[in-house]
Write a protein that holds these residues in place. Structure first.
Motif, PDB file in Angstrom:
ATOM      1  N   PRO A 174       0.811  -1.221   0.000  1.00 49.21           N
ATOM      2  CA  PRO A 174       0.000   0.000   0.000  1.00 49.21           C
ATOM      3  C   PRO A 174       0.845   1.273   0.000  1.00 49.21           C
ATOM      4  CG  PRO A 174       0.111  -0.896   2.197  1.00 49.21           C
ATOM      5  CD  PRO A 174       0.839  -1.867   1.316  1.00 49.21           C
ATOM      6  N   ASP A 175       0.160   2.348  -0.208  1.00 55.00           N
ATOM      7  CA  ASP A 175       0.779   3.663  -0.097  1.00 55.00           C
ATOM      8  C   ASP A 175       1.315   3.829   1.330  1.00 55.00           C
ATOM      9  OD1 ASP A 175       0.806   6.593   0.630  1.00 55.00           O
ATOM     10  OD2 ASP A 175       0.355   6.756  -1.510  1.00 55.00           O
ATOM     11  N   PRO A 176       2.534   4.315   1.486  1.00 55.02           N
ATOM     12  CA  PRO A 176       3.114   4.450   2.834  1.00 55.02           C
ATOM     13  C   PRO A 176       2.254   5.270   3.789  1.00 55.02           C
ATOM     14  CG  PRO A 176       4.799   4.743   1.172  1.00 55.02           C
ATOM     15  CD  PRO A 176       3.498   4.671   0.432  1.00 55.02           C
ATOM     16  N   LYS A 177       1.497   6.212   3.254  1.00 55.24           N
ATOM     17  CA  LYS A 177       0.668   7.051   4.124  1.00 55.24           C
ATOM     18  C   LYS A 177      -0.557   6.296   4.656  1.00 55.24           C
ATOM     19  CE  LYS A 177       1.983  11.350   1.832  1.00 55.24           C
ATOM     20  NZ  LYS A 177       1.504  12.557   1.090  1.00 55.24           N
ATOM     21  N   GLN A 178      -0.977   5.238   3.957  1.00 54.17           N
ATOM     22  CA  GLN A 178      -2.157   4.484   4.366  1.00 54.17           C
ATOM     23  C   GLN A 178      -1.804   3.142   5.002  1.00 54.17           C
ATOM     24  OE1 GLN A 178      -4.408   4.130   0.765  1.00 54.17           O
ATOM     25  NE2 GLN A 178      -5.144   6.255   0.815  1.00 54.17           N
ATOM     26  N   ALA A 179      -0.575   2.739   4.893  1.00 52.53           N
ATOM     27  CA  ALA A 179      -0.173   1.414   5.346  1.00 52.53           C
ATOM     28  C   ALA A 179      -0.160   1.287   6.861  1.00 52.53           C
ATOM     29  CB  ALA A 179       1.211   1.089   4.795  1.00 52.53           C
ATOM     30  N   VAL A 180      -0.326   0.050   7.304  1.00 49.18           N
ATOM     31  CA  VAL A 180      -0.118  -0.307   8.704  1.00 49.18           C
ATOM     32  C   VAL A 180       1.211  -1.059   8.754  1.00 49.18           C
ATOM     33  CG1 VAL A 180      -0.960  -1.643  10.661  1.00 49.18           C
ATOM     34  CG2 VAL A 180      -2.593  -0.479   9.149  1.00 49.18           C
ATOM     35  N   PRO A 203       5.126  -2.749   5.476  1.00 49.14           N
ATOM     36  CA  PRO A 203       3.852  -2.071   5.240  1.00 49.14           C
ATOM     37  C   PRO A 203       2.775  -3.063   4.783  1.00 49.14           C
ATOM     38  CG  PRO A 203       5.337  -1.704   3.405  1.00 49.14           C
ATOM     39  CD  PRO A 203       6.115  -2.454   4.436  1.00 49.14           C
ATOM     40  N   VAL A 204       1.632  -3.005   5.426  1.00 48.18           N
ATOM     41  CA  VAL A 204       0.536  -3.928   5.127  1.00 48.18           C
ATOM     42  C   VAL A 204      -0.725  -3.127   4.842  1.00 48.18           C
ATOM     43  CG1 VAL A 204      -0.862  -5.834   6.013  1.00 48.18           C
ATOM     44  CG2 VAL A 204       1.558  -5.687   6.608  1.00 48.18           C
ATOM     45  N   SER A 205      -1.510  -3.582   3.892  1.00 47.09           N
ATOM     46  CA  SER A 205      -2.763  -2.917   3.560  1.00 47.09           C
ATOM     47  C   SER A 205      -3.725  -2.973   4.743  1.00 47.09           C
ATOM     48  CB  SER A 205      -3.407  -3.587   2.345  1.00 47.09           C
ATOM     49  OG  SER A 205      -4.738  -3.141   2.173  1.00 47.09           O
ATOM     50  N   PRO A 206      -4.403  -1.884   5.074  1.00 49.16           N
ATOM     51  CA  PRO A 206      -5.376  -1.891   6.177  1.00 49.16           C
ATOM     52  C   PRO A 206      -6.526  -2.877   5.954  1.00 49.16           C
ATOM     53  CG  PRO A 206      -4.831   0.350   5.522  1.00 49.16           C
ATOM     54  CD  PRO A 206      -4.248  -0.541   4.488  1.00 49.16           C
ATOM     55  N   GLY A 207      -6.785  -3.207   4.672  1.00 47.05           N
ATOM     56  CA  GLY A 207      -7.871  -4.135   4.380  1.00 47.05           C
ATOM     57  C   GLY A 207      -7.573  -5.576   4.741  1.00 47.05           C
TER      58      GLY A 207
END
Length: 232
Positions: A174-180, A203-207
Motif C-alpha cells: 500500500p501507499d506508505p501514508k495508508q499502510a499499517v 507495510p501492510v494494507s489496512p484491508g
C-alpha cells in the motif's frame, strides 16, 4: 459300594453347565456374521435386513445415510479429514499471530498460508465427506453434511473465496501514508539497526484485517451448522 458325594456332584454339574454356556456363546458369536457395518437401525417389520428400505422410511439414526461405507474406511476418512482441518486451523493461527502481534510478519509466508487454506477448500474439502462416510469414531461431523450437501458445498466454496481474497490483499504493497506497519520477521538478524523502520517493519494494507476476519467468520459459520461439540 461307595456313594458319590453330593457336594462333588453339584460342583461337577455347575462346571458342566458353565462350560456349555461359554461354548454356546462362543459359537453364536463366531457365526453371527457381524462385520461392523452398523446395519442395526431397520426393525424386522419395516424392511428386510439386506435390501432397500420401504418408501418414506426414516432411519432411527440420522447418521446412517445409505449405503454405508465399511466401518474401517469411515474411521480412516474421519481421521484424515480431522488432520486436514487441523492444518487449516494451524494456518489461521499463524496468520492471526502475524497480524495481531504474536510474531513477526512475513509477507511471503502469510500469502502461502492463505493460499494453503484456499487450496484445501471447495472440492478438495468435499472429498473427505463422500456419501455413506458417517458415522465414524470420535467424529464431530453432523448428519447435516450429508443431508444438506448443496449448503455444505456452498460453505466449502465460500471458504476458498475468502482465503483467496485474503491472499490478494496480503500481496498488496500500500501507499506508505495508508499502510499499517508490522514488525518484520527476523528483523534482528536482517537489520543492522532496529531503529531503521524501513528494514525492521513491513507495510501492510489496512484491508488485510477485514479479509482475515471474513475468512475466520466463514470457518465459524460452517462449524455452526456442520460440526458438533467435542466431549473428549
Amino acid at each position: 459300594m461307595r456313594q458319590f458325594p453330593k457336594r462333588r456332584l453339584a460342583k461337577s454339574l455347575l462346571a458342566g453347565a458353565l462350560g456349555g454356556l461359554l461354548l454356546g456363546a462362543g459359537t453364536a458369536h463366531a457365526f453371527s456374521f457381524d462385520f461392523g457395518n452398523d446395519d442395526y437401525d431397520y426393525p424386522p417389520w419395516a424392511s428386510p435386513y439386506w435390501g432397500a428400505p420401504p418408501p418414506g422410511y426414516v432411519p432411527a439414526n440420522p447418521y446412517l445415510v445409505r449405503p454405508l461405507l465399511p466401518r474401517g474406511l469411515r474411521d480412516e476418512l474421519a481421521s484424515e479429514r480431522q488432520h486436514f482441518m487441523e492444518g487449516h486451523q494451524d494456518a489461521l493461527n499463524d496468520l492471526a499471530a502475524m497480524l495481531y502481534g504474536g510474531k513477526g510478519f512475513d509477507r511471503t509466508e502469510a500469502i502461502k498460508l492463505a493460499r494453503k487454506i484456499e487450496g484445501g477448500s471447495g472440492i478438495n474439502l468435499l472429498r473427505f465427506f463422500p456419501p455413506g462416510s458417517a458415522p465414524a469414531w470420535k467424529s464431530r461431523a453432523l448428519p447435516s453434511i450429508w443431508t444438506r450437501q448443496e449448503d455444505f458445498q456452498a460453505k466449502a466454496d465460500a471458504l476458498g473465496q475468502a482465503a483467496a481474497a485474503l491472499a490478494e490483499e496480503l500481496a498488496k504493497v500500500p501507499d506508505p501514508k495508508q499502510a499499517v506497519y508490522l514488525p518484520k520477521k527476523n528483523a534482528a538478524f536482517e537489520c543492522r539497526d532496529n531503529s531503521d523502520e524501513q528494514c525492521a517493519k513491513v507495510p501492510v494494507s489496512p484491508g488485510v484485517w477485514e479479509k482475515f476476519n471474513q475468512l475466520s467468520a466463514t470457518c465459524q459459520g460452517c462449524h455452526l451448522g456442520f460440526r458438533g461439540y467435542g466431549w473428549w
